[in-house]
Design a protein around this motif. Structure first.
Motif, PDB file in Angstrom:
ATOM      1  N   LEU A   4       0.820  -1.202   0.000  1.00 34.38           N
ATOM      2  CA  LEU A   4       0.000   0.000   0.000  1.00 34.38           C
ATOM      3  C   LEU A   4       0.861   1.262   0.000  1.00 34.38           C
ATOM      4  CD1 LEU A   4      -2.720   1.376   0.058  1.00 34.38           C
ATOM      5  CD2 LEU A   4      -2.834   0.965   2.527  1.00 34.38           C
ATOM      6  N   GLU A   5       1.989   1.216   0.687  1.00 37.11           N
ATOM      7  CA  GLU A   5       2.895   2.365   0.681  1.00 37.11           C
ATOM      8  C   GLU A   5       3.382   2.650  -0.737  1.00 37.11           C
ATOM      9  OE1 GLU A   5       3.584   4.482   3.172  1.00 37.11           O
ATOM     10  OE2 GLU A   5       1.991   3.326   4.174  1.00 37.11           O
ATOM     11  N   SER A   6       3.602   1.598  -1.500  1.00 38.30           N
ATOM     12  CA  SER A   6       4.018   1.766  -2.901  1.00 38.30           C
ATOM     13  C   SER A   6       2.880   2.360  -3.727  1.00 38.30           C
ATOM     14  CB  SER A   6       4.445   0.420  -3.496  1.00 38.30           C
ATOM     15  OG  SER A   6       5.556  -0.110  -2.810  1.00 38.30           O
ATOM     16  N   VAL A   7       1.652   1.944  -3.426  1.00 37.60           N
ATOM     17  CA  VAL A   7       0.486   2.476  -4.147  1.00 37.60           C
ATOM     18  C   VAL A   7       0.342   3.973  -3.873  1.00 37.60           C
ATOM     19  CG1 VAL A   7      -2.010   2.348  -4.441  1.00 37.60           C
ATOM     20  CG2 VAL A   7      -0.706   0.255  -4.086  1.00 37.60           C
ATOM     21  N   LYS A   8       0.574   4.395  -2.639  1.00 38.78           N
ATOM     22  CA  LYS A   8       0.482   5.819  -2.287  1.00 38.78           C
ATOM     23  C   LYS A   8       1.494   6.641  -3.085  1.00 38.78           C
ATOM     24  CE  LYS A   8      -1.093   5.168   2.507  1.00 38.78           C
ATOM     25  NZ  LYS A   8      -0.722   5.323   3.934  1.00 38.78           N
ATOM     26  N   LYS A   9       2.711   6.119  -3.222  1.00 37.31           N
ATOM     27  CA  LYS A   9       3.734   6.817  -3.996  1.00 37.31           C
ATOM     28  C   LYS A   9       3.357   6.851  -5.470  1.00 37.31           C
ATOM     29  CE  LYS A   9       7.520   5.654  -0.827  1.00 37.31           C
ATOM     30  NZ  LYS A   9       8.796   4.901  -0.656  1.00 37.31           N
ATOM     31  N   GLU A  10       2.795   5.745  -5.948  1.00 36.64           N
ATOM     32  CA  GLU A  10       2.342   5.681  -7.339  1.00 36.64           C
ATOM     33  C   GLU A  10       1.237   6.701  -7.581  1.00 36.64           C
ATOM     34  OE1 GLU A  10       1.964   3.999 -11.324  1.00 36.64           O
ATOM     35  OE2 GLU A  10       3.539   4.157  -9.812  1.00 36.64           O
ATOM     36  N   ALA A  11       0.373   6.885  -6.589  1.00 34.64           N
ATOM     37  CA  ALA A  11      -0.729   7.851  -6.713  1.00 34.64           C
ATOM     38  C   ALA A  11      -0.187   9.261  -6.913  1.00 34.64           C
ATOM     39  CB  ALA A  11      -1.614   7.790  -5.469  1.00 34.64           C
ATOM     40  N   LEU A  12       0.793   9.658  -6.091  1.00 33.54           N
ATOM     41  CA  LEU A  12       1.375  11.002  -6.219  1.00 33.54           C
ATOM     42  C   LEU A  12       2.041  11.178  -7.579  1.00 33.54           C
ATOM     43  CD1 LEU A  12       3.003  11.455  -2.678  1.00 33.54           C
ATOM     44  CD2 LEU A  12       0.903  12.513  -3.527  1.00 33.54           C
ATOM     45  N   SER A  13       2.707  10.123  -8.034  1.00 29.47           N
ATOM     46  CA  SER A  13       3.396  10.190  -9.323  1.00 29.47           C
ATOM     47  C   SER A  13       2.398  10.344 -10.464  1.00 29.47           C
ATOM     48  CB  SER A  13       4.229   8.918  -9.521  1.00 29.47           C
ATOM     49  OG  SER A  13       4.803   8.884 -10.811  1.00 29.47           O
ATOM     50  N   LYS A  14       1.343   9.535 -10.457  1.00 28.38           N
ATOM     51  CA  LYS A  14       0.345   9.591 -11.529  1.00 28.38           C
ATOM     52  C   LYS A  14      -0.440  10.905 -11.506  1.00 28.38           C
ATOM     53  CE  LYS A  14       0.928   5.572 -13.500  1.00 28.38           C
ATOM     54  NZ  LYS A  14       1.397   5.477 -14.914  1.00 28.38           N
ATOM     55  N   LEU A  15      -0.633  11.473 -10.316  1.00 24.81           N
ATOM     56  CA  LEU A  15      -1.371  12.728 -10.184  1.00 24.81           C
ATOM     57  C   LEU A  15      -0.486  13.936 -10.484  1.00 24.81           C
ATOM     58  CD1 LEU A  15      -3.303  11.801  -6.942  1.00 24.81           C
ATOM     59  CD2 LEU A  15      -4.367  12.291  -9.154  1.00 24.81           C
ATOM     60  N   GLY A  16       0.803  13.717 -10.530  1.00 27.14           N
ATOM     61  CA  GLY A  16       1.719  14.788 -10.842  1.00 27.14           C
ATOM     62  C   GLY A  16       1.850  15.825  -9.745  1.00 27.14           C
ATOM     63  N   ILE A  17       1.756  15.383  -8.497  1.00 19.81           N
ATOM     64  CA  ILE A  17       1.891  16.317  -7.378  1.00 19.81           C
ATOM     65  C   ILE A  17       3.022  15.856  -6.464  1.00 19.81           C
ATOM     66  CG2 ILE A  17      -0.528  17.034  -7.414  1.00 19.81           C
ATOM     67  CD1 ILE A  17      -1.067  15.173  -5.090  1.00 19.81           C
ATOM     68  N   ASP A  18       3.579  16.827  -5.748  1.00 20.67           N
ATOM     69  CA  ASP A  18       4.665  16.562  -4.819  1.00 20.67           C
ATOM     70  C   ASP A  18       4.108  16.441  -3.411  1.00 20.67           C
ATOM     71  OD1 ASP A  18       7.019  17.849  -2.937  1.00 20.67           O
ATOM     72  OD2 ASP A  18       7.810  16.660  -4.620  1.00 20.67           O
ATOM     73  N   GLU A  19       4.809  15.723  -2.560  1.00 24.44           N
ATOM     74  CA  GLU A  19       4.349  15.559  -1.181  1.00 24.44           C
ATOM     75  C   GLU A  19       4.185  16.898  -0.479  1.00 24.44           C
ATOM     76  OE1 GLU A  19       6.219  12.721   1.378  1.00 24.44           O
ATOM     77  OE2 GLU A  19       6.533  11.279  -0.245  1.00 24.44           O
ATOM     78  N   SER A  20       4.983  17.893  -0.874  1.00 25.83           N
ATOM     79  CA  SER A  20       4.902  19.212  -0.248  1.00 25.83           C
ATOM     80  C   SER A  20       3.584  19.919  -0.553  1.00 25.83           C
ATOM     81  CB  SER A  20       6.072  20.085  -0.716  1.00 25.83           C
ATOM     82  OG  SER A  20       6.026  20.261  -2.126  1.00 25.83           O
ATOM     83  N   GLU A  21       2.880  19.484  -1.597  1.00 24.49           N
ATOM     84  CA  GLU A  21       1.599  20.101  -1.962  1.00 24.49           C
ATOM     85  C   GLU A  21       0.430  19.515  -1.178  1.00 24.49           C
ATOM     86  OE1 GLU A  21       1.048  20.734  -6.335  1.00 24.49           O
ATOM     87  OE2 GLU A  21       2.902  19.549  -6.475  1.00 24.49           O
ATOM     88  N   VAL A  22       0.662  18.397  -0.514  1.00 27.51           N
ATOM     89  CA  VAL A  22      -0.399  17.729   0.246  1.00 27.51           C
ATOM     90  C   VAL A  22      -0.508  18.374   1.624  1.00 27.51           C
ATOM     91  CG1 VAL A  22      -1.180  15.545   1.199  1.00 27.51           C
ATOM     92  CG2 VAL A  22      -0.003  15.585  -1.011  1.00 27.51           C
ATOM     93  N   ILE A  23      -1.726  18.787   1.996  1.00 26.30           N
ATOM     94  CA  ILE A  23      -1.911  19.533   3.247  1.00 26.30           C
ATOM     95  C   ILE A  23      -2.470  18.675   4.375  1.00 26.30           C
ATOM     96  CG2 ILE A  23      -2.226  21.708   1.996  1.00 26.30           C
ATOM     97  CD1 ILE A  23      -5.251  21.404   2.464  1.00 26.30           C
ATOM     98  N   ALA A  24      -2.751  17.408   4.119  1.00 29.04           N
ATOM     99  CA  ALA A  24      -3.270  16.512   5.163  1.00 29.04           C
ATOM    100  C   ALA A  24      -2.919  15.080   4.800  1.00 29.04           C
ATOM    101  CB  ALA A  24      -4.779  16.675   5.308  1.00 29.04           C
ATOM    102  N   GLU A  25      -3.015  14.211   5.791  1.00 31.37           N
ATOM    103  CA  GLU A  25      -2.766  12.793   5.537  1.00 31.37           C
ATOM    104  C   GLU A  25      -3.774  12.261   4.518  1.00 31.37           C
ATOM    105  OE1 GLU A  25      -0.553  10.341   6.581  1.00 31.37           O
ATOM    106  OE2 GLU A  25       0.635  12.071   7.213  1.00 31.37           O
ATOM    107  N   PRO A  26      -3.325  11.494   3.544  1.00 31.94           N
ATOM    108  CA  PRO A  26      -4.268  10.949   2.564  1.00 31.94           C
ATOM    109  C   PRO A  26      -5.205   9.935   3.209  1.00 31.94           C
ATOM    110  CG  PRO A  26      -2.123   9.929   2.298  1.00 31.94           C
ATOM    111  CD  PRO A  26      -1.943  11.041   3.300  1.00 31.94           C
TER     112      PRO A  26
END
Length: 255
Positions: free
Chosen positions: A76-98
């Motif tokens: 699941l941790e890999s899926v979360k990273k894949e999600a950010l990659s496919k969405l084209g966003i950086d972790e710094s843009e996320v304002i809350a826990e997914p």
């Protein structure tokens, strides 16, 4: 736990092996009680040996519920990273826990499929549908896929974006559908037949003002029909958590 053990986890216990052991015991008892014959003793021992061997092979190397859960969490941790990659966003843009919503019952037929109620009564399956909600300053960006635990592949990946200002509702809804349900086995070789039944399906839904909607099945009456009413569905818990979080986020953004 290794990926090669996924199918082992879902492999059913060979109930027929118990019958073989009982037959072997009965044969041996009959031979001992009467006039012992070498052929009868050999037959009894053979039945018992086959039954015991089947049980040993089934149990040996089979992952526990805890090992399987740890394996899924790692994937699941890999899926979360894949999600950010496919969405084209950086972790710094996320304002809350997914929020991660576990899908209810997978209906795929293009890969190995397994479902099981563990000793803790918790429902587990492969492939496992996931819906991931990432929160940015202005949007909820979502990624969904069916995680094939047998191969590690992300099946049918899809991404969507919803601006907070455009979201008009987020809820769960229940629909009644007719489906094929497998009857529980009443004995070693009996039961397990399919029958038509009406079951409730529960969905997590998000809708925006443009008419677009997002939904994922989080609970299926088919699961409890086949595995028992006491089956615990992790998907319902994750959906309720996400529902509360996104409503709170909407109140903050629209205040």
């Amino acid at each position: 736990m290794e990926r090669s053990q996924v199918r082992k986890y879902f492999k059913e216990f060979p109930k027929w092996a118990i019958l073989f052991i009982l037959i072997g015991v009965i044969i041996l008892y009959a031979q001992i009680s009467g006039e012992a014959a070498a052929q009868g003793v050999v037959a009894g021992l053979l039945f018992m040996a086959v039954g015991i061997l089947a049980i040993v092979l089934n149990v040996k190397g089979k992952p526990t519920d805890e090992q399987f859960d740890a394996f899924v969490e790692k994937d699941l941790e890999s899926v979360k990273k894949e999600a950010l990659s496919k969405l084209g966003i950086d972790e710094s843009e996320v304002i809350a826990e997914p929020d991660v919503i576990w899908g209810g019952l997978s209906s795929r037929s293009d890969c190995f499929a397994g479902l099981k109620k563990g000793k803790d009564k918790k429902f587990r399956q492969t492939p496992q549908p996931f819906l991931i909600l990432n929160y940015t300053q202005n949007q909820v960006v979502t990624y969904r896929c069916d995680l094939d635990l047998d191969t590690g592949k992300y099946l049918s990946p899809a991404t969507e974006e919803y601006f907070y200002k455009d979201i008009v509702s987020v809820k769960t809804k229940t629909e009644e559908n007719e489906t094929d349900v497998k009857e529980p086995r009443k004995f070693i070789f009996f039961g397990g037949k399919k029958k038509k039944a009406k079951v409730n399906e529960e969905y997590f839904c998000l809708n925006n003002s443009g008419g677009d909607s997002l939904s994922i099945n989080v609970a299926s009456g088919k699961i409890t029909e086949e595995l028992g009413e006491d089956t615990i569905l992790p998907s319902k818990e994750t959906a309720e958590k996400a529902l509360n979080n996104i409503r709170r986020m909407l109140r903050e953004k629209k205040a």
